[in-house]
Motif scaffolding. Structure first.
Motif, PDB file in Angstrom:
ATOM      1  N   TRP A 144      10.903  -7.986  26.228  1.00 58.12           N
ATOM      2  CA  TRP A 144      11.379  -6.759  25.876  1.00 58.12           C
ATOM      3  C   TRP A 144      11.675  -6.560  24.551  1.00 58.12           C
ATOM      4  N   ARG A 145      11.539  -5.309  24.052  1.00 54.85           N
ATOM      5  CA  ARG A 145      11.778  -5.253  22.739  1.00 54.85           C
ATOM      6  C   ARG A 145      12.943  -4.586  22.219  1.00 54.85           C
ATOM      7  N   ARG A 146      13.572  -4.885  21.169  1.00 55.88           N
ATOM      8  CA  ARG A 146      14.777  -3.862  20.721  1.00 55.88           C
ATOM      9  C   ARG A 146      14.305  -2.572  20.353  1.00 55.88           C
ATOM     10  N   ALA A 147      15.222  -1.628  20.498  1.00 54.45           N
ATOM     11  CA  ALA A 147      14.696  -0.288  20.297  1.00 54.45           C
ATOM     12  C   ALA A 147      14.417  -0.130  18.682  1.00 54.45           C
ATOM     13  N   THR A 148      14.967  -0.811  18.041  1.00 56.24           N
ATOM     14  CA  THR A 148      14.677  -0.457  16.445  1.00 56.24           C
ATOM     15  C   THR A 148      13.504  -1.259  16.065  1.00 56.24           C
ATOM     16  N   GLU A 149      12.861  -2.187  16.691  1.00 56.41           N
ATOM     17  CA  GLU A 149      11.667  -3.035  16.372  1.00 56.41           C
ATOM     18  C   GLU A 149      10.032  -2.062  16.356  1.00 56.41           C
ATOM     19  N   GLU A 150       9.506  -2.525  15.315  1.00 55.38           N
ATOM     20  CA  GLU A 150       8.127  -1.683  15.101  1.00 55.38           C
ATOM     21  C   GLU A 150       7.284  -2.166  16.435  1.00 55.38           C
ATOM     22  N   PRO A 151       6.446  -1.335  16.343  1.00 52.55           N
ATOM     23  CA  PRO A 151       5.530  -1.900  17.633  1.00 52.55           C
ATOM     24  C   PRO A 151       4.630  -3.136  16.979  1.00 52.55           C
ATOM     25  N   ALA A 152       3.939  -3.586  18.056  1.00 52.45           N
ATOM     26  CA  ALA A 152       3.403  -5.027  17.851  1.00 52.45           C
ATOM     27  C   ALA A 152       2.277  -4.809  16.484  1.00 52.45           C
ATOM     28  N   TRP A 153       1.489  -3.756  16.543  1.00 52.36           N
ATOM     29  CA  TRP A 153       0.357  -3.906  15.715  1.00 52.36           C
ATOM     30  C   TRP A 153       0.959  -3.623  14.321  1.00 52.36           C
ATOM     31  N   VAL A 154       1.781  -2.885  14.060  1.00 50.27           N
ATOM     32  CA  VAL A 154       2.628  -2.755  12.761  1.00 50.27           C
ATOM     33  C   VAL A 154       3.188  -4.091  12.275  1.00 50.27           C
ATOM     34  N   ARG A 155       3.654  -4.567  13.035  1.00 48.14           N
ATOM     35  CA  ARG A 155       4.088  -5.860  12.841  1.00 48.14           C
ATOM     36  C   ARG A 155       3.296  -6.967  12.260  1.00 48.14           C
ATOM     37  N   ARG A 156       1.972  -7.267  13.123  1.00 49.34           N
ATOM     38  CA  ARG A 156       0.795  -7.811  12.858  1.00 49.34           C
ATOM     39  C   ARG A 156       0.150  -7.367  11.625  1.00 49.34           C
ATOM     40  N   LEU A 157      -0.033  -6.326  11.300  1.00 47.07           N
ATOM     41  CA  LEU A 157      -0.635  -5.596  10.270  1.00 47.07           C
ATOM     42  C   LEU A 157       0.092  -6.080   8.947  1.00 47.07           C
ATOM     43  N   LEU A 158       1.483  -5.847   8.913  1.00 47.40           N
ATOM     44  CA  LEU A 158       2.183  -6.154   7.793  1.00 47.40           C
ATOM     45  C   LEU A 158       2.357  -7.853   7.420  1.00 47.40           C
ATOM     46  N   ILE A 159       2.266  -8.551   8.355  1.00 48.35           N
ATOM     47  CA  ILE A 159       2.450 -10.064   8.539  1.00 48.35           C
ATOM     48  C   ILE A 159       0.942 -10.467   7.776  1.00 48.35           C
ATOM     49  N   GLY A 160      -0.041  -9.731   8.472  1.00 51.36           N
ATOM     50  CA  GLY A 160      -1.389 -10.112   7.864  1.00 51.36           C
ATOM     51  C   GLY A 160      -1.536  -9.924   6.398  1.00 51.36           C
ATOM     52  N   ILE A 161      -1.245  -8.842   6.170  1.00 47.57           N
ATOM     53  CA  ILE A 161      -1.346  -8.183   4.611  1.00 47.57           C
ATOM     54  C   ILE A 161      -0.508  -9.404   3.557  1.00 47.57           C
ATOM     55  N   ALA A 162       0.364  -9.626   4.083  1.00 44.52           N
ATOM     56  CA  ALA A 162       1.402 -10.539   3.300  1.00 44.52           C
ATOM     57  C   ALA A 162       0.735 -12.054   3.226  1.00 44.52           C
ATOM     58  N   LEU A 163       0.247 -12.361   4.348  1.00 47.20           N
ATOM     59  CA  LEU A 163      -0.302 -13.624   4.349  1.00 47.20           C
ATOM     60  C   LEU A 163      -1.704 -13.628   3.644  1.00 47.20           C
ATOM     61  N   GLY A 164      -2.315 -12.420   3.797  1.00 46.86           N
ATOM     62  CA  GLY A 164      -3.676 -12.584   2.949  1.00 46.86           C
ATOM     63  C   GLY A 164      -3.573 -12.324   1.400  1.00 46.86           C
ATOM     64  N   PHE A 165      -2.371 -11.699   1.006  1.00 45.66           N
ATOM     65  CA  PHE A 165      -2.146 -11.409  -0.395  1.00 45.66           C
ATOM     66  C   PHE A 165      -1.708 -12.972  -0.891  1.00 45.66           C
ATOM     67  N   LEU A 166      -0.982 -13.847  -0.122  1.00 42.51           N
ATOM     68  CA  LEU A 166      -0.350 -14.995  -0.564  1.00 42.51           C
ATOM     69  C   LEU A 166      -1.662 -15.881  -0.792  1.00 42.51           C
ATOM     70  N   SER A 167      -2.587 -15.742   0.180  1.00 43.33           N
ATOM     71  CA  SER A 167      -3.625 -16.856   0.073  1.00 43.33           C
ATOM     72  C   SER A 167      -4.463 -16.717  -0.599  1.00 43.33           C
ATOM     73  N   LEU A 168      -4.811 -15.314  -1.342  1.00 42.03           N
ATOM     74  CA  LEU A 168      -5.620 -14.820  -2.372  1.00 42.03           C
ATOM     75  C   LEU A 168      -4.980 -15.336  -3.606  1.00 42.03           C
ATOM     76  N   PHE A 169      -3.852 -15.108  -3.706  1.00 46.71           N
ATOM     77  CA  PHE A 169      -3.238 -15.154  -5.131  1.00 46.71           C
ATOM     78  C   PHE A 169      -2.242 -16.533  -5.409  1.00 46.71           C
ATOM     79  N   LEU A 170      -2.386 -17.446  -4.290  1.00 48.33           N
ATOM     80  CA  LEU A 170      -1.518 -18.561  -4.542  1.00 48.33           C
ATOM     81  C   LEU A 170      -2.290 -19.812  -4.029  1.00 48.33           C
ATOM     82  N   VAL A 171      -2.708 -19.588  -2.720  1.00 51.05           N
ATOM     83  CA  VAL A 171      -3.305 -20.921  -2.198  1.00 51.05           C
ATOM     84  C   VAL A 171      -4.642 -21.201  -2.623  1.00 51.05           C
ATOM     85  N   LEU A 172      -5.534 -20.063  -2.943  1.00 54.57           N
ATOM     86  CA  LEU A 172      -6.868 -20.141  -3.268  1.00 54.57           C
ATOM     87  C   LEU A 172      -6.565 -20.871  -4.851  1.00 54.57           C
ATOM     88  N   PRO A 173      -5.888 -20.411  -5.740  1.00 59.82           N
ATOM     89  CA  PRO A 173      -6.071 -21.139  -7.150  1.00 59.82           C
ATOM     90  C   PRO A 173      -5.781 -22.468  -6.918  1.00 59.82           C
TER      91      PRO A 173
END
Ligand SMILES: Nc1ncnc2c1ncn2[C@@H]1O[C@H](COP(=O)(O)OP(=O)(O)O)[C@@H](O)[C@H]1O
Ligand SMILES: [Mg+2]
Lengths: 295, 365
Positions: free
Chosen positions: A18-47
């Motif tokens: 069950w989720r808290r009333a203030t929590e975002e839907p799952a797809w929003v969370r996954r999208l945000l986390i995905g973007i953050a991780l993608g950005f990190l790998s592109l600019f930090l891990v890759l170099p």
């Protein structure tokens, strides 16, 4: 809590999550986390991967030869020397400035806080130029320095000065909010118990800011080793004499010695990894202490 | 160790925090500095401790000038409202701190320190917490450790700044009684700051009432409560009802009612304000008593054995607050909306209502 949980299990056995009333839907969370991780790998891990790959591409021996070659050794020695001088200076300055700002009321306090931030606001190249204008042979203090046979610009003292300037804010900025938040009651307790100022600093203040100090020193150290722009202006780039590691890497790169450039780079990259590891450790300790305090 | 405070002044910028305070705190007594928030209590306490320097005036301990003595040499124990324990040290190390920072030639041996800390922890009934960190203790326990820490250096003067202010009501009441017993056992001169008149009245030998940086009155709890020097002290020490009164021939009159006030003899004649405590309002079943005022019951609150009434008197703007035993309320058979009669039994008349914490009209009546 347990009764609530079992109640929910009882009525909605099919969907125990069950989720808290203030929590975002799952797809929003996954999208945000995905973007953050993608950005990190592109600019930090890759170099980072590219650097390490480039460094070890032709084997350990080539890597070892590149970092033990005399000019590389000189650059490493110079960088370590600079760090050994700059970090203690900025540590003492940072603790003193943070102490003054957090524990005393005085005129010009906000000006001091702004001044401490100044090195972050000015481009490193400009910092280098400022010191050339001040201390260079054509500069304001140049003739006086020449008279006394002191070489600052295009020599090691100049490098130390610009790096000390550029890395000045790290320790102070880390400590000011920390010390302001802690207030001065513990210090006052210590004084009423008969301790003098020195004892109070070592036994009460310092243990309370220890992790902030460590973190500030790590950042200061990393930046002092990596500083390029300001050093490039004041060092004169004399091979084997006034080249720090970043300058040496640039020289190698300009001479198409990519493997050697990457090999020396891998040392700085290694430092970055150690920095991140220690930072995580500090954060983790911090978090744990806060948990303990709350319990 | 008696404490003399002579003409002490302290400003913060333009704000006068302590205004020409002169006080003498006798040896061995527990004195309460009582006053509303912002009245300068903490500032005065910190000046006594040496944590703050006065702009002018002197502080003497047992006749000796201590004004310029550094806080670490004054021999005062100071207890902060939020405990100010050393977070990174165990309870044992906290209590031992004052002993371990002494110069080597004065410092007790390790065994002696261990002994003294253990005894102090037993005194505050927390010997089992020696190896814990402050964060692992409750608020009341932390405050007792802070007290043990302050006592470890055997101070001649113990200063406490709202020591129970951050605790819940029950722990507060327990701890203040415990502090009183402790004070009697160890013979210290103690000063504690509070804004809670009940706390001050209950535990102290003397009360110093402060307002806007000045001392309004000092004396024993009975003196201060029964013979308040001015309207501010009267209002601050408990709820009051205000009645307009005429003062004549040493008597105060509220309408037809002559008020047997405690000390009206020295009052000049004219218009005055009578201050009457809720428990000095008599509730009558009929109007047979002389001067009784007709009133309507507007509200009843029963708190334990006591009933509090809010009454509306015809012609008066504000409600009158009265307090009586629950049994008396039952025998009168009052309920909301009942008609009844009230009469002030006792009170204090101030001919010129001077400084009061709020607009006098809104205080009670
Ligand atoms: N260090 C300070 N700087 C500026 N103002 C202060 C300082 N300490 C106290 N004051 C002011 O002095 C007044 C009295 O404060 P304080 O002695 O703490 O009162 P109390 O303890 O009775 O609440 C307050 O209005 C407060 O704002
Ligand atoms: Mg206060």
């Amino acid at each position: 809590m347990s009764t609530i949980a079992s109640h929910i299990h009882g009525t909605r056995a099919a969907a125990p999550t069950w989720r808290r009333a203030t929590e975002e839907p799952a797809w929003v969370r996954r999208l945000l986390i995905g973007i953050a991780l993608g950005f990190l790998s592109l600019f930090l891990v890759l170099p980072l991967t590219v650097v390490l790959y480039g460094a070890f591409e032709q084997g350990l021996q080539v890597w070892y030869a590149a970092i033990t070659e005399p000019d590389a050794q000189a650059a490493i020695r110079l960088t370590l020397l600079v760090v050994a001088i700059v970090v203690p200076i900025n540590l003492v300055f940072g603790v003193m400035a943070a102490w003054a700002i957090a524990k005393f009321e005085f005129r010009g306090k906000s000006v001091l806080i702004t001044l401490i931030d100044l090195p972050f606001a000015i481009s490193p190249v400009v910092v280098g130029l400022i010191f050339v204008i001040l201390l260079g042979s054509q500069g304001w203090l140049g003739p006086w320095l020449a008279e006394h046979d002191l070489r600052v610009i295009f020599a090691v003292p100049g490098i130390i000065i610009v790096i000390a300037f550029g890395t000045m804010p790290f320790v102070a900025r880390e400590l000011i909010p920390l010390m302001q938040q802690q207030g001065k009651e513990e210090e006052e307790s210590s004084l009423t118990l008969g301790a003098n100022g020195w004892q109070t600093f070592w036994r009460v203040t310092l243990p309370n800011i220890k992790w902030g100090v460590i973190y500030g020193v790590i950042l200061c150290n990393a930046r002092a080793m990596g500083e390029f722009g300001a050093v490039a202006v004041v060092s004169g780039r004399i091979r084997g004499e006034t080249n720090t590691m970043p300058l040496h890497i640039e020289v190698l790169y300009n001479e198409y010695l990519f493997t050697a450039a990457f090999a020396v780079s891998s040392l700085l990259a290694g430092l970055a990894i150690v920095t991140i590891a220690v930072k995580s450790l500090v954060d983790w300790r911090d978090e744990r202490q806060r948990h303990q305090a709350a319990a | 160790m008696s404490i003399e405070i002579e003409h002490v002044n302290k400003r913060f910028g333009h704000f006068v925090a302590v205004d020409d305070v002169t006080l003498s705190l006798p040896e061995g007594q527990l004195t309460a500095l009582l006053g509303p928030s912002g009245s300068g209590k903490t500032s005065l306490l910190r000046i006594i401790a040496g944590l703050e320097f006065p702009d002018s005036g002197r502080i003497r301990f047992h006749g000796e000038d201590a004004t310029d003595v550094h806080v670490s040499r004054r021999g005062v124990g100071f207890v902060f409202q939020h405990y100010a324990l050393f977070k990174h040290m165990t309870v044992f190390d906290n209590v031992a701190y004052g002993l371990t920072v002494q110069p080597r030639r004065l410092r007790p041996s390790k065994a002696e320190i261990r002994n003294r800390v253990t005894r102090l922890l037993e005194l505050v009934q927390l010997d089992w917490t020696a190896n814990r960190l402050p964060a692992q203790l409750s608020g009341g326990q932390r405050q007792r450790i802070a007290l043990a820490r302050a006592l470890a250096v055997e101070p001649k003067v113990l200063l406490l700044d709202e020591p129970f202010g951050a605790l819940d009501a029950k722990v507060r009441a327990e701890l203040r009684r415990w502090l009183r017993r402790l004070h009697d056992e160890i013979h210290l001169t103690s000063v504690f700051v509070t804004h809670d008149q009940e706390e001050a009245l209950e535990v102290s030998d003397r009360i110093v009432v402060m307002n806007q940086g000045r001392v309004e009155q000092e004396g024993t709890p009975e003196e201060v409560y029964d013979h308040p020097a001015n309207p501010f002290v009267f209002s601050f020490l408990g709820q009051v009802n205000l009645f307009h009164a005429r003062v004549q021939d040493g008597q105060a009159r509220i309408g037809d009612l002559a008020l047997p006030t405690a000390a009206t003899g020295d009052q000049p004649e004219g218009h005055g304000l009578a201050y009457v405590r809720p428990h000095d309002i008599e509730i009558l079943a009929d109007d047979s008593a002389q001067g009784a005022l007709a009133a309507v019951v507007e509200g009843i609150t029963v708190v334990g054995p006591t009933a509090r009434l809010e009454l509306k008197v015809a012609g008066a703007r504000d409600l009158i607050h009265a307090e009586l035993p629950k049994s008396r309320l039952r025998s009168l058979g009052l309920s909301q909306g009942s008609n009844t009669w009230v009469r002030p039994l006792n009170g204090r008349v101030f001919v010129e209502p001077g400084r009061t914490p709020a607009d006098p009209e809104s205080v009670g009546m």
